[in-house]
Write a protein that holds these residues in place. Sequence first.
Motif, PDB file in Angstrom:
ATOM      1  N   THR A 126      -8.465   4.193 -12.315  1.00 23.95           N
ATOM      2  CA  THR A 126      -7.600   4.894 -13.146  1.00 23.95           C
ATOM      3  C   THR A 126      -7.987   6.207 -13.528  1.00 23.95           C
ATOM      4  O   THR A 126      -7.148   6.802 -14.435  1.00 23.95           O
ATOM      5  CB  THR A 126      -7.415   3.867 -14.279  1.00 23.95           C
ATOM      6  OG1 THR A 126      -8.639   3.860 -14.918  1.00 23.95           O
ATOM      7  CG2 THR A 126      -6.814   2.475 -14.077  1.00 23.95           C
ATOM      8  N   GLN A 127      -8.981   6.676 -13.233  1.00 28.12           N
ATOM      9  CA  GLN A 127      -9.451   7.863 -13.590  1.00 28.12           C
ATOM     10  C   GLN A 127      -9.767   7.761 -14.972  1.00 28.12           C
ATOM     11  O   GLN A 127      -9.740   8.973 -15.590  1.00 28.12           O
ATOM     12  CB  GLN A 127      -8.673   9.085 -13.136  1.00 28.12           C
ATOM     13  CG  GLN A 127      -8.644   9.166 -11.519  1.00 28.12           C
ATOM     14  CD  GLN A 127      -7.858  10.205 -11.002  1.00 28.12           C
ATOM     15  OE1 GLN A 127      -6.850  10.637 -11.902  1.00 28.12           O
ATOM     16  NE2 GLN A 127      -8.264  11.059 -10.056  1.00 28.12           N
ATOM     17  N   ARG A 151      -5.362   2.976  -5.215  1.00 32.68           N
ATOM     18  CA  ARG A 151      -4.852   4.065  -6.170  1.00 32.68           C
ATOM     19  C   ARG A 151      -3.217   4.292  -6.196  1.00 32.68           C
ATOM     20  O   ARG A 151      -2.545   4.532  -7.285  1.00 32.68           O
ATOM     21  CB  ARG A 151      -5.490   5.451  -5.942  1.00 32.68           C
ATOM     22  CG  ARG A 151      -5.110   6.593  -6.956  1.00 32.68           C
ATOM     23  CD  ARG A 151      -5.904   6.602  -8.121  1.00 32.68           C
ATOM     24  NE  ARG A 151      -7.332   6.390  -8.163  1.00 32.68           N
ATOM     25  CZ  ARG A 151      -8.322   7.592  -7.905  1.00 32.68           C
ATOM     26  NH1 ARG A 151      -7.791   8.931  -7.435  1.00 32.68           N
ATOM     27  NH2 ARG A 151      -9.541   7.323  -7.575  1.00 32.68           N
ATOM     28  N   THR A 152      -2.676   4.104  -5.192  1.00 28.82           N
ATOM     29  CA  THR A 152      -1.154   4.157  -5.297  1.00 28.82           C
ATOM     30  C   THR A 152      -0.452   3.066  -6.062  1.00 28.82           C
ATOM     31  O   THR A 152       0.623   3.494  -6.769  1.00 28.82           O
ATOM     32  CB  THR A 152      -0.674   3.832  -3.742  1.00 28.82           C
ATOM     33  OG1 THR A 152      -1.427   2.720  -3.211  1.00 28.82           O
ATOM     34  CG2 THR A 152      -1.144   5.026  -2.960  1.00 28.82           C
ATOM     35  N   ARG A 190       0.575   0.257 -18.831  1.00 29.14           N
ATOM     36  CA  ARG A 190      -1.069   0.105 -18.926  1.00 29.14           C
ATOM     37  C   ARG A 190      -1.886  -0.921 -18.742  1.00 29.14           C
ATOM     38  O   ARG A 190      -1.257  -1.921 -18.216  1.00 29.14           O
ATOM     39  CB  ARG A 190      -1.439   0.689 -20.430  1.00 29.14           C
ATOM     40  CG  ARG A 190      -0.525   2.005 -20.976  1.00 29.14           C
ATOM     41  CD  ARG A 190      -0.881   3.134 -19.896  1.00 29.14           C
ATOM     42  NE  ARG A 190      -0.355   4.307 -20.816  1.00 29.14           N
ATOM     43  CZ  ARG A 190       0.990   4.874 -20.654  1.00 29.14           C
ATOM     44  NH1 ARG A 190       1.729   4.397 -19.455  1.00 29.14           N
ATOM     45  NH2 ARG A 190       1.302   5.980 -21.241  1.00 29.14           N
ATOM     46  N   PHE A 191      -3.209  -0.705 -18.491  1.00 32.11           N
ATOM     47  CA  PHE A 191      -4.173  -1.734 -17.953  1.00 32.11           C
ATOM     48  C   PHE A 191      -5.008  -2.185 -18.928  1.00 32.11           C
ATOM     49  O   PHE A 191      -5.253  -1.215 -20.021  1.00 32.11           O
ATOM     50  CB  PHE A 191      -5.028  -1.346 -16.844  1.00 32.11           C
ATOM     51  CG  PHE A 191      -4.041  -0.499 -15.794  1.00 32.11           C
ATOM     52  CD1 PHE A 191      -3.459  -1.510 -14.784  1.00 32.11           C
ATOM     53  CD2 PHE A 191      -3.569   0.583 -15.530  1.00 32.11           C
ATOM     54  CE1 PHE A 191      -2.613  -1.221 -13.801  1.00 32.11           C
ATOM     55  CE2 PHE A 191      -2.877   1.214 -14.630  1.00 32.11           C
ATOM     56  CZ  PHE A 191      -2.235   0.200 -13.622  1.00 32.11           C
ATOM     57  N   GLU A 192      -5.485  -3.196 -19.120  1.00 28.89           N
ATOM     58  CA  GLU A 192      -6.291  -3.725 -20.190  1.00 28.89           C
ATOM     59  C   GLU A 192      -7.628  -4.482 -19.835  1.00 28.89           C
ATOM     60  O   GLU A 192      -7.708  -4.957 -18.740  1.00 28.89           O
ATOM     61  CB  GLU A 192      -5.639  -4.887 -20.963  1.00 28.89           C
ATOM     62  CG  GLU A 192      -6.173  -5.489 -22.064  1.00 28.89           C
ATOM     63  CD  GLU A 192      -5.399  -6.507 -22.876  1.00 28.89           C
ATOM     64  OE1 GLU A 192      -5.352  -6.524 -24.053  1.00 28.89           O
ATOM     65  OE2 GLU A 192      -5.145  -7.570 -22.146  1.00 28.89           O
ATOM     66  N   LEU A 193      -8.784  -4.058 -20.560  1.00 30.85           N
ATOM     67  CA  LEU A 193      -9.884  -4.927 -20.446  1.00 30.85           C
ATOM     68  C   LEU A 193     -10.321  -5.603 -21.862  1.00 30.85           C
ATOM     69  O   LEU A 193     -10.044  -5.051 -22.954  1.00 30.85           O
ATOM     70  CB  LEU A 193     -11.085  -3.802 -20.522  1.00 30.85           C
ATOM     71  CG  LEU A 193     -11.215  -3.149 -19.037  1.00 30.85           C
ATOM     72  CD1 LEU A 193     -12.460  -1.935 -19.097  1.00 30.85           C
ATOM     73  CD2 LEU A 193     -11.770  -4.132 -17.746  1.00 30.85           C
ATOM     74  N   THR A 194     -10.565  -6.745 -21.660  1.00 36.07           N
ATOM     75  CA  THR A 194     -10.912  -7.773 -22.874  1.00 36.07           C
ATOM     76  C   THR A 194     -12.370  -7.804 -22.931  1.00 36.07           C
ATOM     77  O   THR A 194     -12.968  -8.216 -21.681  1.00 36.07           O
ATOM     78  CB  THR A 194      -9.995  -8.971 -22.864  1.00 36.07           C
ATOM     79  OG1 THR A 194     -10.240  -9.779 -21.753  1.00 36.07           O
ATOM     80  CG2 THR A 194      -8.673  -8.606 -22.900  1.00 36.07           C
ATOM     81  N   ALA A 240       2.173   1.977 -11.381  1.00 33.16           N
ATOM     82  CA  ALA A 240       2.327   1.244 -12.911  1.00 33.16           C
ATOM     83  C   ALA A 240       2.473   2.531 -13.662  1.00 33.16           C
ATOM     84  O   ALA A 240       3.359   2.325 -14.702  1.00 33.16           O
ATOM     85  CB  ALA A 240       1.264   0.437 -13.112  1.00 33.16           C
ATOM     86  N   VAL A 241       1.500   3.660 -13.542  1.00 32.65           N
ATOM     87  CA  VAL A 241       1.547   4.538 -14.663  1.00 32.65           C
ATOM     88  C   VAL A 241       2.731   5.227 -14.814  1.00 32.65           C
ATOM     89  O   VAL A 241       3.129   5.691 -15.839  1.00 32.65           O
ATOM     90  CB  VAL A 241       0.289   5.545 -14.365  1.00 32.65           C
ATOM     91  CG1 VAL A 241       0.402   6.691 -15.580  1.00 32.65           C
ATOM     92  CG2 VAL A 241      -0.909   4.794 -14.658  1.00 32.65           C
TER      93      VAL A 241
END
Length: 332
Positions: free
Chosen positions: A201-202, A160-161, A172-176, A166-167
Motif C-alpha cells: 500500500t506504500q 498492487r493492482t 481502506r485496509f486494517e491491521l489489528t 480498492a483505494v
Amino acid sequence: NPRHGGARSSEQRWCMVFIDLNVGWESAEDKQARLITAARLGYGAVAWNATVRGKLTSETVSAMSELPRVPAEIEAQVGNALRITADGARGFTQYRRLTVILEEQAQAQTLQPTNPLLANFDIIAVQVMDEKLFHFACTSLEAVDVITFDATQRMFKMKRTSVNAAVERGVRFELTISQSFRDPHNRRCLISNAMSLLRTTQYRNVVISTGADNVMELRAPNDLINLGVLFGMNQARARAAVSEVPWAVLMHAKTRNGTQRGVLSVQPQASLSASELQWKLQPEAVSVDMSKRQNTKQRRRQKKRQQKQKAAAAPAQPAAADAAAAANSNAH
C-alpha cells in the motif's frame, strides 16, 4: 487556513481525534469499562465490532441495539478536549461495525447493498482468507468500507493492482494488534503481515486498530503510532493511521449509507441549519432568484444585439443620401 493562523474547520479538528475502529463486542461484559478506558487513553471515538462467519442474522443486529452509556464525567472530559463528532457536536462517539469473514465467494451475498440488515451498522468490514477473495473484495464488493485480515495467519501475496482498485473506490485496509499479545506465533505473524501490507500500500490508507476483547488489550494511540513507525511508517503516516484514515473510513461509510451512488444525499430536516433550511426547503425563493438572473442575462443579450444592429445600419445612411443626390441631379 491553519497554516496562516486561521481557525480550523470542524472536519480538520475531527481528523485530529484518535479513533479505534475495532473494539470487540461479543467477547466480554466489560464494555463500559473498555469505553471509559478508551476515553481516558485519548480516543475520541470507538467502533464496536461484531464478527459473523457467513450469513448475517437479525440476532446479531438486535444484540447491538443498545450501546454502553458514556458516563457524564467522561463526556465532559472528552468534550473539553475539543473532540468534535462527524455531525459537528462535541463528545465521545460510538459506532457499530460489522465484520464478515469471507471464506468463499458465495458468502458475499451477505454484503450486497440490498441487504436491509446492513443499514443497522455504521461501518462494514470484510475479512478475506486468500488472494482470490482479496481481489474480489477490492474490485467488486460495493457495501464494504474496510478490508481486514486474519492476524493469526501469515498473509497471502497481494497485488498492487487490487490495492489500487480498492483505494480508488474509497476502501481502506486494517491491521489489528490485540492477537499479538496472546501468542508469540501471532506476534511474528503481525510483524510479517504489517511489513507486507504496508509495502504493497506504500504505507498509506492503512488503519491500525487494537481489536481489544478486554480492557488489558486496549492500547493508547501513541502506542499504535509507535508500532506504525516500527513497521516502517514515518511519524505523520503512523499518526494518520489512527486519526485521518479512520476518519476517511467513517466518511466513506457515511457517503455509502446516506447517498445513492454518491450523487443524491438524504438528510433529516431536523439536522439542517437555518441557512440550509432557507435554500434547501424554499425552492420558490431559489427559483425567483434564478429567474431574475436569467432576465438580466436576456436583457444584456438584447442590448448587445440592438447595438450591433445600429452599428451595421450607420454606414448605410450616407450611402443612401448620396444615391438620393445623384438621382436628383439626373432629373435636372
